[in-house]
Design an enzyme around this catalytic site. Structure first.
Site, PDB file in Angstrom:
ATOM      1  N   ASN A 104       0.789  -1.235   0.000  1.00 55.16           N
ATOM      2  CA  ASN A 104       0.000   0.000   0.000  1.00 55.16           C
ATOM      3  C   ASN A 104       0.821   1.285   0.000  1.00 55.16           C
ATOM      4  OD1 ASN A 104      -2.258  -1.619   0.107  1.00 55.16           O
ATOM      5  ND2 ASN A 104      -2.519  -1.433   2.336  1.00 55.16           N
ATOM      6  N   HIS A 203      -6.747  -4.772 -14.237  1.00 61.77           N
ATOM      7  CA  HIS A 203      -5.534  -4.112 -14.742  1.00 61.77           C
ATOM      8  C   HIS A 203      -5.699  -3.632 -16.177  1.00 61.77           C
ATOM      9  CE1 HIS A 203      -2.723  -6.018 -11.470  1.00 61.77           C
ATOM     10  NE2 HIS A 203      -3.643  -5.226 -10.981  1.00 61.77           N
TER      11      HIS A 203
END
Ligand code: HEM
Length: 343
Positions: A104, A203
């Site tokens: 993250n 994606h």
């Protein structure tokens, strides 16, 4: 007299044990999807879906990348103690959040968009709509706004009062994980290989930083991709965006995960994999890994049949959104500020 256990018996024993452990893990991690309903806010906050859609519409119109940010936030939320808004929590003196976990940090964005929508919801229906639901609905709307499929979002999630930094480090797949590791991280969440391949189709939008794709473009990219002028010039561009030597300002340079239609939610991601041009190692592995017999067939299917991809992506998003810990309905709350637990 010593007895020897035949090899085939020992192997079966290992396989059965591993399968049993996975089953137990999946069952203990299971959602109580029955607690989630489409009409959960019908009387308490009838405008919730409209408010979220309008806000996300503005965000995506001003920058289509925002759709990708929100979609990824939702994924990273659901893979750590279920979809409970834990990813949105800031670090405090008493709480270590997930924002600085390896998958993250310097990477996950879009928190301010969620704050703004939450403020709108708090003025419309105070204390009613959880941050976890907000994120789940916003992710769906974001996908639709960049050309992807629509699905109904069951709601009624509660926000956690905790986050889990350690689980964020272990549960969220990394681009250099092997295919088998990634599959097992999805199975652990109760998501199948088919879910994994379809959800990876996310994606088709968004960007990745140099750090995430360096090992791929200096690794087997040349081996998997076609030897034509377009591929070769694309690889040169990628390498100039992301030099081999680590460090310096190029670390945060970004490039599109799907360079053909970067802002459109379509099946072009799978076409790239067929051409050996997946940007992340984890992307290309779906098609090129020796262990990817099933994943390869799914990649071919979604490349050929965009509707099959849209249908499966929708189903898998509902499944991922339904990863909810049963305890969360008892222990959870509706946060008034998504960054902090209520006082
Ligand atoms: C299969 C395992 C997956 C791996 C290993 C993976 C890994 C990554 C990495 C490394 C990035 C680039 C981050 C950066 O460089 O800052 C990325 C971006 C992204 N991922 Fe995944 N991901 C996976 C699955 C998913 C799933 C299931 C979703 C959503 C359903 C998703 C949605 C996204 C989006 C939309 C972006 C672009 C975000 C942006 O533009 O900032 N990913 N992913």
């Amino acid at each position: 007299m010593a007895t020897t256990i035949p090899y085939s018996f020992r192997l079966n024993y290992v396989v059965v044990t591993v399968a049993f452990v996975l089953l137990v893990l999946v069952l203990t991690n299971r959602c109580e999807a029955s607690e989630l309903r489409l009409d959960y806010y019908a009387s308490s906050c009838p405008t919730v879906f409209d408010v979220i859609r309008k806000e996300i519409e503005c965000d995506v119109q001003s920058d289509p990348r925002n759709a990708a940010l929100v979609l990824r936030l939702h994924f990273h939320d659901c893979f750590v103690q279920g979809c409970d808004g834990s990813v949105l929590l800031d670090d405090t003196v008493t709480l270590k959040g997930e924002k600085t976990a390896s998958a993250n940090i310097n990477s996950l964005k879009g928190f301010s968009l969620i704050d703004r929508i939450k403020n709108m919801l708090e003025s419309e229906c105070p204390g009613i709509v959880s941050c976890a639901d907000l994120l789940t609905i916003a992710a769906r709307d974001a996908v639709v706004l960049v050309g992807g499929p629509y699905w109904d979002v069951p709601v009624g999630r509660k926000d956690s009062k905790t986050a889990n930094f350690a689980l964020a480090n272990t549960n969220i797949p990394k681009p250099d994980d092997t295919l088998l590791t990634i599959i097992s991280k999805f199975l652990y969440q109760g998501l199948s290989v088919t879910d994994m391949v379809a959800l990876s189709g996310a994606h088709t939008i968004g960007m990745a930083r140099c750090e995430s794709f360096r090992s791929r473009i200096y690794g087997d990219y040349e081996v998997t991709s076609e030897k034509d002028a377009v591929s070769e010039s694309h690889l040169r561009d990628l390498r100039s965006t992301c030099p081999l030597t680590k460090g310096g300002s190029s670390e945060n340079n970004v490039t599109s995960l799907d360079y053909v239609t970067p802002d459109l939610f379509d099946n072009s991601y799978y076409h790239l994999l067929l051409k050996g041009q997946g940007l992340l190692n984890s992307d290309q592995e779906l098609y090129s890994s020796l262990f990817g017999i099933q994943t390869r067939e799914l990649v071919k299917k979604y490349a050929l049949d965009p509707l099959a991809f849209f249908q499966q992506f929708s189903d898998s998003m509902v499944k991922m959104g339904n990863i909810v810990k049963p305890e969360s309905f008892v222990d959870g709350e509706v946060r008034t500020n998504c960054r902090f637990v209520n006082t």
